[in-house]
Design a protein around this motif. Sequence first.
Motif: not given
Length: 471
Positions: A375-378, A410
């Motif tokens: 979700p954080g772009g990683e 997710d």
Amino acid sequence: MDRRTTPLGIISATPGVVWPALPDAPGAALLAILFQLEQSQWWPAERLELAQRRQLSALLAHARDRVPFYRDRLPRGWPDSADAKAWEAAWRSLPVLRREEIQAADDSEAMLADALPPGHGEYREVFTSGSTGRPIRGVRSQLWELVWSAFTIRDHLWHRRDLTGTLAVIRESGAGKAAYPQGDMQRGWGFSSAGVFETGRLASLNVATPVEQQLEWLVRQDPDYVLSHPSILARLATASRDAGLRLPRLRQAMTIAETLRPDARQAIEAAWNVTVADVYSTREAGYLALQCPDHPHYHVQSEGLRVEVVGEDGQACVPGETGRVLVTPLHNLAMPLIRYDIGDAAEVGPPCPCGRGLPVLTRILGRRQNMLRLPGGERRWPLLSSGDLAGLMEAVPPMRQYRIAQKALDHLHVALAVARPPTAEEEAAVIAWARRKFGAGFRVTIEAMAELPRSAAGKFEDFVCEVPEGG
């Protein structure tokens, strides 16, 4: 190191001359390339790089003058190939070629040369398998196909194969072609050796054949060598072990097309007691790297193409680092691909103890699109160890194959090929396994079926990320 190989029988095309054999003109050209490859593999890296720059300079001049796409993309002036620092700086300033640019130029054929130099032959068309969902048309010359043949023979020579043996191949994906129970039979191992080398029988079977029939066919062929996708050979090896069936003449398994995972290599080698030799190639660029005959890592085929592994900043990766793969075939003047981003990632390795100066790739990680997205772009590689797979097998004992698809940031969807429907307890165990492996925040859904589908080219990917960019 033992550099001995099984002697090759060369076919003479000259009447009245049997030995020493005198092949026809294409055969003589192939032997000339092979003679040079035998020498150049032992050159130091600096000498290889200089020879490569000389050929690339010729390619760049041709592309700028004869290919509409490159007329405004490539500079007129170019440093001398002997000036490594200036030449490499100019090379790194060239834009990276994207798949979508090739597709956009296809309607006008702007990527094609308006003429080929003498000796390069005719244009030949090929299509990529489209494993990214975006297939492209490639065009290559007859000369490029000759160079392709040379690297095919090099792979045989490196691994000391006996070309007079039987080769069984499970890779035909055309509907109705090489169908069970007979498959397709022919003399000779294909056009790379046709008319030049004395080779044994080639037996071919369609990849869509059920594994039980594949195994029966393979046992019936009793081959010296077998070639297919890693996922097919791993399932075949496991099935033959479970059934107590042996391949008594088998000397080596050869894998292509898909990323060879460590667990697949281990399964094949353990079940059949043979080594596995992997090939890293693409239809549009040819042989990128061959597995070293003395080690499990890969040697870039620098005499045929330049392979760059670069980080997100565009800088070349050093040993131990992973980056995206850019390729430039050296000899395809029909449709030059200059710094083409093929969508893969690989890990750079240190120089090989075998003594070859060819660059080393420690691992081929496959499509960058198939990295797990958080979700954080990683992004991170969803590498599955033998322990991970043992845990999944323990969760669902009837499982024969799996595919994990990331449907959303997710959401993970686990598809299982199983002998019987999993129980509620087994499904719960799979969900728990997936969350331990990939993260507790994922919603996990499960789908069970008898067989997992393959791509149109017969390929199989064990992890697929379907989350669009920005999504």
